[in-house]
Design a protein around this motif. Structure first.
Motif, PDB file in Angstrom:
ATOM      1  N   ALA A 166     -43.687  19.376 -22.054  1.00  0.00           N
ATOM      2  CA  ALA A 166     -42.418  19.000 -21.436  1.00  0.00           C
ATOM      3  C   ALA A 166     -41.675  20.276 -21.076  1.00  0.00           C
ATOM      4  CB  ALA A 166     -41.569  18.138 -22.366  1.00  0.00           C
ATOM      5  N   ALA A 167     -40.816  20.194 -20.073  1.00  0.00           N
ATOM      6  CA  ALA A 167     -40.093  21.381 -19.637  1.00  0.00           C
ATOM      7  C   ALA A 167     -38.828  20.996 -18.896  1.00  0.00           C
ATOM      8  CB  ALA A 167     -40.972  22.255 -18.739  1.00  0.00           C
ATOM      9  N   ALA A 168     -37.851  21.888 -18.963  1.00  0.00           N
ATOM     10  CA  ALA A 168     -36.610  21.725 -18.197  1.00  0.00           C
ATOM     11  C   ALA A 168     -36.117  23.091 -17.776  1.00  0.00           C
ATOM     12  CB  ALA A 168     -35.544  21.019 -19.028  1.00  0.00           C
ATOM     13  N   THR A 169     -35.755  23.216 -16.518  1.00  0.00           N
ATOM     14  CA  THR A 169     -35.160  24.436 -15.983  1.00  0.00           C
ATOM     15  C   THR A 169     -33.859  24.069 -15.293  1.00  0.00           C
ATOM     16  OG1 THR A 169     -37.224  25.680 -15.742  1.00  0.00           O
ATOM     17  CG2 THR A 169     -35.415  26.283 -14.285  1.00  0.00           C
ATOM     18  N   VAL A 170     -32.772  24.639 -15.772  1.00  0.00           N
ATOM     19  CA  VAL A 170     -31.438  24.349 -15.252  1.00  0.00           C
ATOM     20  C   VAL A 170     -30.885  25.602 -14.585  1.00  0.00           C
ATOM     21  CG1 VAL A 170     -29.073  23.754 -15.886  1.00  0.00           C
ATOM     22  CG2 VAL A 170     -30.984  22.567 -16.965  1.00  0.00           C
ATOM     23  N   TRP A 189     -30.250  32.514 -11.342  1.00  0.00           N
ATOM     24  CA  TRP A 189     -30.675  32.625 -12.738  1.00  0.00           C
ATOM     25  C   TRP A 189     -30.725  31.221 -13.326  1.00  0.00           C
ATOM     26  CZ3 TRP A 189     -27.247  30.658 -16.303  1.00  0.00           C
ATOM     27  CH2 TRP A 189     -25.912  30.538 -15.901  1.00  0.00           C
ATOM     28  N   VAL A 190     -31.500  31.067 -14.378  1.00  0.00           N
ATOM     29  CA  VAL A 190     -31.700  29.736 -14.955  1.00  0.00           C
ATOM     30  C   VAL A 190     -31.777  29.825 -16.478  1.00  0.00           C
ATOM     31  CG1 VAL A 190     -32.991  28.959 -12.931  1.00  0.00           C
ATOM     32  CG2 VAL A 190     -34.237  29.841 -14.911  1.00  0.00           C
ATOM     33  N   THR A 191     -31.638  28.679 -17.098  1.00  0.00           N
ATOM     34  CA  THR A 191     -31.971  28.485 -18.509  1.00  0.00           C
ATOM     35  C   THR A 191     -33.161  27.540 -18.561  1.00  0.00           C
ATOM     36  OG1 THR A 191     -29.675  28.782 -19.207  1.00  0.00           O
ATOM     37  CG2 THR A 191     -31.166  27.672 -20.754  1.00  0.00           C
ATOM     38  N   SER A 192     -34.224  27.948 -19.262  1.00  0.00           N
ATOM     39  CA  SER A 192     -35.459  27.160 -19.299  1.00  0.00           C
ATOM     40  C   SER A 192     -35.876  26.861 -20.729  1.00  0.00           C
ATOM     41  CB  SER A 192     -36.597  27.897 -18.589  1.00  0.00           C
ATOM     42  OG  SER A 192     -36.452  27.857 -17.193  1.00  0.00           O
ATOM     43  N   ILE A 193     -36.356  25.657 -20.936  1.00  0.00           N
ATOM     44  CA  ILE A 193     -36.869  25.214 -22.231  1.00  0.00           C
ATOM     45  C   ILE A 193     -38.223  24.549 -22.008  1.00  0.00           C
ATOM     46  CG2 ILE A 193     -36.449  23.834 -24.297  1.00  0.00           C
ATOM     47  CD1 ILE A 193     -34.215  25.825 -23.893  1.00  0.00           C
TER      48      ILE A 193
END
Length: 271
Positions: A122-126, A108-112
């Motif tokens: 811009a994007a980030a997936t942690v 599972w991830v947190t995405s912005i």
């Protein structure tokens, strides 16, 4: 050479904010992982929402609102659910893969994502339990600080691809048809259960493609689409037109024509 223009500086800042918000939201979600979180179901018995989703979204949104006054689009906690047609916005998925999360699976991830006029910039997936952070702004996609690219495989028979997004019970014939199309054309398939995790994997070359025939929400896909594109991949709708946030279906690949064409062929009966 690094572009010193104001536009480049803004893109770098949005990537930084997206990464920070995703890490903060992911840390809050991780604090709930493996605990007895309060659960509700939405449309189906496996479509979970938990207090962890709401807590993580609040934490991520606080970072975003501290950084700018752009609206926040998100699935939980009363946020707006549609993208503004013009101007900047943030898109938040506090836990993509909640079904995995509540079963104490790590996928599972947190995405912005940051968008302008509906387009990701811009994007980030942690993925806290997998110790990966995948980000992109106007430059190349990076995972844990290192530049990554989509795979260079050209033969679909050597590729591993993912059917992604949940097909509702009344669309299981369609789901089976898509699976059959993929099995016939590709070397292997995986279904991790998190759209954003899948798209980050395509961006990093760990998967060669992904596909769904289902209409998606902006928080399910926009961040991952940007990661794939900035890593050299290709994302279209089911008719091979450039994917947009309101497209029905999604076909993401490493960008190799034979691979992308095989994904399109696998879903042609359902397009």
């Amino acid at each position: 050479m690094t572009d010193p223009s104001p536009g480049h500086a803004e893109a770098v800042e949005r990537r930084r904010v997206a990464r920070r918000a995703a890490r903060v939201g992911g840390a809050v979600a991780a604090d709930h992982f493996g605990t007895a979180v309060a659960l509700e179901t939405k449309a189906t018995p496996t479509d979970y929402v938990s207090e962890a989703d709401a807590d993580a979204q609040r934490a991520a949104a606080a970072v975003l609102r501290d950084a700018s006054d752009a609206p926040v689009v998100g699935e939980e906690d009363g946020e707006r659910s549609t993208l503004p047609p013009r101007g900047p916005a943030w898109v938040v998925d506090p836990i993509d893969g909640t079904n995995n999360f509540v079963r104490e699976r790590p996928e599972w991830v947190t995405s912005i994502a940051a968008v302008d006029d509906g387009e990701p910039v811009a994007a980030a997936t942690v993925a806290p339990m997998l110790s990966t952070t995948t980000v992109a702004g106007a430059d190349r996609t990076r995972r844990n600080g290192a530049v990554v690219t989509t795979s260079d495989r050209t033969d679909p028979a050597a590729c591993m691809v993912a059917p992604t997004v949940y097909w509702e019970r009344d669309r299981r014939e369609e789901y089976a048809g898509v699976l059959s199309g993929l099995v016939e054309r590709f070397g292997d398939i995986r279904r991790p259960g998190s759209v954003q995790l899948v798209l980050a994997a395509v961006a990093a070359g760990a998967l060669d493609g992904a596909v769904t025939t289902v209409a998606t929400n902006p928080w399910d896909t926009i961040a991952g689409v940007h990661l794939v594109r900035r890593a050299g991949g290709r994302v279209t709708d089911l008719h091979d037109e450039r994917w947009q946030h309101d497209s029905v279906g999604l076909v993401a690949s490493n960008g190799e024509p034979a691979v992308h064409d095989a994904l399109l062929a696998a879903v042609a009966d359902w397009a």
